[in-house]
Write a protein that holds these residues in place. Structure first.
Motif, PDB file in Angstrom:
ATOM      1  N   TYR A 135      20.907  46.223  13.036  1.00 44.09           N
ATOM      2  CA  TYR A 135      20.446  47.120  14.097  1.00 44.09           C
ATOM      3  C   TYR A 135      21.379  48.305  14.332  1.00 44.09           C
ATOM      4  CZ  TYR A 135      17.910  42.771  14.950  1.00 44.09           C
ATOM      5  OH  TYR A 135      17.161  41.632  14.793  1.00 44.09           O
ATOM      6  N   SER A 161      17.986  38.918  18.862  1.00 38.72           N
ATOM      7  CA  SER A 161      18.677  40.198  19.058  1.00 38.72           C
ATOM      8  C   SER A 161      19.049  40.399  20.514  1.00 38.72           C
ATOM      9  CB  SER A 161      17.799  41.360  18.573  1.00 38.72           C
ATOM     10  OG  SER A 161      16.680  41.555  19.435  1.00 38.72           O
ATOM     11  N   VAL A 167      21.096  43.729  20.853  1.00 41.23           N
ATOM     12  CA  VAL A 167      20.289  44.800  21.439  1.00 41.23           C
ATOM     13  C   VAL A 167      20.314  44.613  22.949  1.00 41.23           C
ATOM     14  CG1 VAL A 167      17.989  45.815  21.605  1.00 41.23           C
ATOM     15  CG2 VAL A 167      18.812  44.933  19.400  1.00 41.23           C
ATOM     16  N   CYS A 171      17.350  48.271  26.545  1.00 40.56           N
ATOM     17  CA  CYS A 171      17.117  49.219  25.450  1.00 40.56           C
ATOM     18  C   CYS A 171      15.706  49.790  25.545  1.00 40.56           C
ATOM     19  CB  CYS A 171      17.309  48.521  24.112  1.00 40.56           C
ATOM     20  SG  CYS A 171      17.053  49.567  22.678  1.00 40.56           S
ATOM     21  N   HIS A 174      13.392  49.258  20.923  1.00 43.48           N
ATOM     22  CA  HIS A 174      14.085  48.284  20.075  1.00 43.48           C
ATOM     23  C   HIS A 174      14.226  48.859  18.671  1.00 43.48           C
ATOM     24  CE1 HIS A 174      15.149  44.600  18.026  1.00 43.48           C
ATOM     25  NE2 HIS A 174      15.192  43.954  19.182  1.00 43.48           N
TER      26      HIS A 174
END
Length: 258
Positions: A135, A161, A167, A171, A174
């Motif tokens: 990521y 994640s 993440v 966020c 994504h």
């Protein structure tokens, strides 16, 4: 005392013993139920001896039950034994470069916790075909575009994640959604369903909630077939099966081999 697997109660269980039993399980699953499966052998980034043993087993079981070699464990920052190459020991690099010479497929966890430079160095020094998560690559546009151009496969896992903090919960978009919109080569997995408590359907629903359209999920299935660590004919069989499932009869840009 001898048990049903032919081992004595005092005998040390080795990796090779486990792989032999797994291979027998795969053979039985294919014979009795038509299910085909392969193993991917992971090694830790801080144990060169283990990495060398795993490579030896990958070579021995390459055409039997093992599909490739992987590197696990989280990024721990720059390694003092190899200045400038984040989280990588020279001996482990040598193992993966030898795997490439032997035609053994390669993947590694990177870009989940470390910086974009970690992704860059893992791909470069380990000669990776796929990366687990990845990521953080989107934070470096030059690197990201290079990965897209090379067709490096991203093994993404939506729920984990968030659980790992790879993440942030807040966020806006994504990275997986960005992968899809940018036509990146990515697939969708559950990571460790025993820990996350999720199924693939749960992963799909999460991504749909994040704005991922069904078309991209279907394309991810074809990406997975295209980038799986299998011989060409077996990849083609999976690809053709997907085309049948989704009713794709005409020729398209969904090619199984690149």
């Amino acid at each position: 005392m001898m048990n049903s697997d032919g081992l004595t109660s005092l005998e040390t269980v080795t990796y090779r013993m486990v792989l032999e039993l797994v291979k027998k399980g795969f053979q039985r699953a294919e014979q009795d139920y038509g299910i085909k499966a392969r193993s991917l052998l992971n090694c830790g980034r801080e144990n060169p001896d283990e990495a060398r043993e795993v490579l030896s087993l990958c070579e021995e079981f390459k055409d039997k039950s093992v599909a490739g070699i992987g590197l696990s464990e989280p990024w721990l920052g720059p390694n003092q034994d190899l200045e400038g190459e984040e989280g990588l020991r020279k001996e482990v690099i040598e193992v993966f470069q030898r795997a490439a010479q032997l035609g053994i497929h390669r993947t590694a966890h990177t870009g989940e916790a470390g910086p974009p430079s970690s992704v860059d160095r893992h791909v470069k020094f380990l000669q990776l075909e796929r990366i687990g998560h990845g990521y953080r690559a989107v934070d470096d546009e030059v690197l990201y575009q290079d990965l897209l151009k090379k067709g490096i496969h991203f093994e993404t896992c939506p729920h984990s994640s968030y659980l790992t903090g790879a993440v942030p919960a807040n966020c806006i978009k994504h990275p997986i959604v960005k992968f899809a919109e940018d036509n990146a080569n990515f697939s969708i997995s559950t990571d460790d369903p025993l820990l996350t408590g999720t199924t693939l359907d749960d992963e799909y629903r999460l991504l749909q909630q994040k704005g991922l359209e069904d078309f991209y999920i279907i394309r991810a299935h074809f990406n997975a077939a295209r980038s799986c660590f299998l011989p060409p004919q077996e990849k083609k069989d999976i690809f053709d099966h997907l085309k049948k499932v989704y009713g794709i009869t005409e020729e398209s840009n969904l090619q199984p081999f690149q």
